[in-house]
Each structure stands twice: as structure tokens, then as C-alpha cells.
Design a protein around this motif. Structure first.
Motif, PDB file in Angstrom:
ATOM      1  N   VAL A 239       0.853  -1.189   0.000  1.00 30.48           N
ATOM      2  CA  VAL A 239       0.000   0.000   0.000  1.00 30.48           C
ATOM      3  C   VAL A 239       0.886   1.234   0.000  1.00 30.48           C
ATOM      4  O   VAL A 239       1.776   1.371   0.853  1.00 30.48           O
ATOM      5  N   TYR A 240       0.642   2.137  -0.943  1.00 32.75           N
ATOM      6  CA  TYR A 240       1.451   3.344  -1.078  1.00 32.75           C
ATOM      7  C   TYR A 240       0.572   4.585  -1.009  1.00 32.75           C
ATOM      8  O   TYR A 240      -0.610   4.552  -1.359  1.00 32.75           O
ATOM      9  N   ALA A 241       1.178   5.694  -0.565  1.00 36.28           N
ATOM     10  CA  ALA A 241       0.478   6.973  -0.460  1.00 36.28           C
ATOM     11  C   ALA A 241       0.972   7.910  -1.553  1.00 36.28           C
ATOM     12  O   ALA A 241       2.177   8.185  -1.649  1.00 36.28           O
ATOM     13  N   TYR A 242       0.051   8.382  -2.381  1.00 34.64           N
ATOM     14  CA  TYR A 242       0.363   9.337  -3.443  1.00 34.64           C
ATOM     15  C   TYR A 242       0.038  10.736  -2.939  1.00 34.64           C
ATOM     16  O   TYR A 242      -1.109  11.033  -2.613  1.00 34.64           O
ATOM     17  N   GLU A 243       1.053  11.592  -2.861  1.00 34.32           N
ATOM     18  CA  GLU A 243       0.861  12.930  -2.303  1.00 34.32           C
ATOM     19  C   GLU A 243       0.377  13.907  -3.380  1.00 34.32           C
ATOM     20  O   GLU A 243       1.075  14.151  -4.365  1.00 34.32           O
ATOM     21  N   PHE A 244      -0.815  14.453  -3.149  1.00 35.45           N
ATOM     22  CA  PHE A 244      -1.398  15.452  -4.044  1.00 35.45           C
ATOM     23  C   PHE A 244      -1.412  16.783  -3.300  1.00 35.45           C
ATOM     24  O   PHE A 244      -2.042  16.907  -2.251  1.00 35.45           O
ATOM     25  N   ASP A 245      -0.722  17.783  -3.843  1.00 39.09           N
ATOM     26  CA  ASP A 245      -0.568  19.037  -3.109  1.00 39.09           C
ATOM     27  C   ASP A 245      -1.458  20.150  -3.639  1.00 39.09           C
ATOM     28  O   ASP A 245      -1.264  21.321  -3.303  1.00 39.09           O
TER      29      ASP A 245
END
Length: 417
Positions: A239-245
């Protein structure tokens, strides 16, 4: 086009937090920005990202949503794209309804059996954002993730409203805490951005390998992704976290819906509706341009087909086919407009006791939401000057101090709210 991805948009439950705007319509069909609907946001993100295989899951008041989808989104015969609404149904084997977001996906998995689909992107139907899902897709594929969670950066004071992610340097998720009540519980999950402490919160947008999604949903009856499925997946899935800024807001409540709508009236609006490279799609209507008669319009959005008399409109959104009478004042309000025009003869009936659709002469509307086809008479004052926070009547409701006039409701001449 990205051909191995199926997008699944969650239409939500009863929409109780947005009631009474969901009284007669599904939550994704709630009008937005004067001419759009909530569902247009995730659909536009998908289409602008080259993802054109879309299914929308819903079960409450779905007629309005079905109508909007069928009238708006039509693909060429050879495009291989589609947008379909899947409503909850009963079968010979199952007679219950959707019990939550994950349960809705579980009960519709039979519709996702195209062998060419390798990935499933799950999106919410009540959020505001502009996001290139291709970048999210590339992130998921490059890391060989089984589950990827889109995350936004929030301040410490907001953590109690979101699921908080803890990651390593490679963005792999090692911890997930759903709506922590105290910062002490998740202080170790802080990240520094621009010299300030932030937290990664789940946006409720996911990429799944199709096989991993099937396995996670088939091994239990758990109904929620954030509270149950994602924390469970961390134990044995990549499980990975995709950072959306970028700008992202959940508008599932009346207060957030009202606030975020009116932010678009500002010159520095957080969501750019004028970007031709990233269009916000909706139903095309052959309506005339808006018409004004010595009106004063300040920091407002006025949709097609509206007729504004010698009125003052400030910091407000005026929806399709709205009629604003002479000397009316509209401030800090959302007028959703009308589904149809009344004829000149029908309008003349006002002299004989019938109030036409729109806002009558010498009326004042402040800090309010007027749903579609509302009839506000002359010399009406809707301002909640008493500061009432919660109240309900057959014609309107007050929630969080905001007056909401029901769809098709009539407010007689001289009424004070």
C-alpha cells in the motif's frame, strides 16, 4: 486513453449531511457553481486524465442522476468509452442494499469482469478538486503497488476529520489512523512541508490492482474503505500513499458546500473554471446569455439564461434561468435557478395571487441557498437576522445558520425569515 483502468465513482448514501438539497435527488446530482452538478467533478477529472471507462454506484433518489448522465455524457460509437450508473438492486441471492462504500463495490464486482481491466480507480462523488489521475496511475504502476491512496496535506488542527497516513521514505504506508481525536496519537506521523508540520490525510481516492481489490473485498463483509479495508490491506498488501498538493475539499455538508461554492466568486478562486486545458464538463444547454437591466453585480457568478433586473448581486452564485426582480438584493447566497422558463402569461399571474419562479421585487436574500424552482414573492426578507442555527418548516430549513429554501417551495409576499 488509458485502456486498462476502470473508474468507479461512489454516489454516496442518503446524503443526510447535505439534506435538504438531497431531499429529491441523489447527492451526486446536487447543483454546483450555477450550472454544474457534483458528479461532474470526478467525471471531468477522469475524462481530462484519459480515463473514459466509468461506472457510478448509487441507490438513493437515482432518477435525477440517471437523467443527468444520460443527457450529458455521450461517446462516439468507436471510442470504447462509457459512463454508466449502477443502482443497488435485489437479486435471487441477495435482497439487501449497499451498506457502505466498500460494500457497494463488493456487490457490483460482477460488473467489473472485463479481462482487459487491470486496475480500478475508486473516487468519491462529493469532493472538489482538479487532479491528473494519469500521474496517480503512473505512481501506482511504477511502484508495483497493490493499493495506492491519494493523500492531501492538512494542518494539525484538521486531523480529527480525516484518516491519517504514516509512510516511509519510499511512500509505502505503514500506519493508518482513522480520524484521531488528539494530535498526540499521531504526532509521530507528522511530515514537514515548507518548514511547517503537516499530516497526510486520505482523500478517499484509491487505485487498486483488480485482483487485490477482489481479494480484499471477498474475504470479509466490511463496509468502509477508510475505516476497515485500507487498514486491513496494510498488513499484507503493498500500500502506497500518493501525495497530491493541490486544492481539495470534501463538500459533503451544508456548511462546506455553501462555503466552497462561494469561494469561486473571488478573484483568487481556488478552482480555475476557465482553464481550457482542463475543462469541467456538464450538460450542454441551448440557453441565451444572461441579461441585465441596470443591475449591480459584484464578485458573482451568473449562469446562462438568467434575467437580472435593477437589482444588486454581491458575492453570490446565480444559477441557470434565474429571474431576479427590481430592487432585489442578493448577498452571500446561492440561487440554484430553475429547470424551465415560465411564460409571460404565467408571470403575469402574480397579479392574481400566483408567485412566479425567481426572486420578487424589493426582496432581500442573504446567507442563504435557494434550491431549484423556488418562488420568492415581493418584499420578502431572507437573512436569518436572529441567528437561528437549526430550524425546519414545510418551505425552508436552517442548518448551521444557513437558510435553505426547498426545491419548488413558495415563500409568500412579505415573509421574513
Amino acid at each position: 486513453m488509458v485502456n486498462d483502468v476502470l473508474c468507479v465513482i461512489l454516489g454516496g448514501g442518503r446524503g443526510t449531511r447535505l439534506y435538504p438539497l438531497t431531499k429529491d435527488r441523489a447527492k451526486p446530482a446536487v447543483p454546483l457553481f450555477g450550472k454544474y452538478r457534483l458528479i461532474d467533478i470526478p467525471i471531468s477529472n477522469c475524462l481530462n486524465s484519459g480515463l473514459n471507462k466509468i461506472k457510478i454506484l448509487t441507490q438513493f433518489n437515482s432518477e435525477s442522476l440517471n437523467k443527468h448522465i444520460s443527457r450529458t455524457y455521450k461517446f462516439e460509437a468507436f471510442s470504447h468509452g462509457f459512463i454508466e450508473v449502477i443502482a443497488a438492486d435485489q437479486t435471487m441471492d441477495r435482497t439487501d442494499w449497499f451498506e457502505g462504500p466498500a460494500d457497494a463495490v463488493r456487490k457490483t464486482l460482477k460488473h467489473f469482469n472485463n479481462p482487459k481491466i487491470k486496475y480500478v480507480c475508486i473516487l468519491s462523488g462529493d469532493q472538489l478538486y482538479k487532479m491528473d489521475l494519469r500521474a496517480f496511475y503512473d505512481f501506482h504502476v511504477q511502484r508495483e503497488a497493490q493499493v495506492s491512496v491519494a493523500c492531501n496535506l492538512i494542518d494539525p488542527g484538521e486531523i480529527s476529520s480525516y484518516g491519517i497516513m504514516g509512510t516511509d521514505e519510499a511512500s509505502k504506508v505503514g500506519e493508518f489512523v482513522e480520524k484521531p481525536s488528539q494530535e498526540d496519537l499521531v504526532r509521530h506521523l507528522r511530515v514537514m512541508r515548507g518548514g511547517r508540520p503537516k499530516y497526510l490525510c486520505s482523500m478517499g481516492i484509491y487505485f487498486f490492482d483488480k485482483e487485490a481489490l477482489h481479494e480484499l473485498l471477498s474475504r470479509s463483509n466490511k463496509a468502509d474503505f477508510g475505516k476497515e479495508i485500507i487498514p486491513e490491506a496494510i498488513t499484507d498488501k503493498a500500500v502506497y500513499a500518493y501525495e497530491f498538493d493541490g486544492y481539495w475539499r470534501d463538500i459533503g455538508t451544508i456548511k462546506s458546500f455553501y462555503t466552497e461554492n462561494l469561494l469561486l466568486t473571488r478573484e483568487d478562486a481556488p478552482l480555475d473554471l476557465f482553464d481550457e486545458e482542463w475543462q469541467l464538463y456538464t450538460r450542454s444547454r441551448s440557453l441565451p446569455p444572461a441579461k441585465y437591466a441596470a443591475a449591480q453585480i459584484e464578485n458573482s457568478i451568473v449562469a446562462d439564461g438568467s434575467i437580472v433586473g435593477e437589482a444588486a448581486v454581491r458575492n453570490s452564485i446565480i444559477g441557470l434561468r434565474s429571474r431576479i426582480g427590481k430592487n432585489a438584493v442578493i448577498e452571500d447566497s446561492i440561487i440554484m435557478g430553475a429547470d424551465y422558463y415560465e411564460t409571460a402569461e404565467e408571470i403575469r399571474q402574480q397579479r392574481r395571487g400566483t408567485i412566479p419562479i425567481g426572486i420578487g421585487e424589493d426582496s432581500v436574500v442573504r446567507h442563504a441557498i435557494l434550491d431549484k424552482n423556488a418562488r420568492v414573492g415581493r418584499h420578502v426578507r431572507i437573512a436569518n437576522e436572529a441567528g437561528v442555527q437549526e430550524h425546519a418548516t414545510p418551505q425552508y430549513m436552517i442548518r448551521d445558520g444557513i437558510v435553505i429554501v426547498y426545491k419548488n417551495a413558495t415563500i409568500p409576499d412579505g415573509t421574513v425569515i
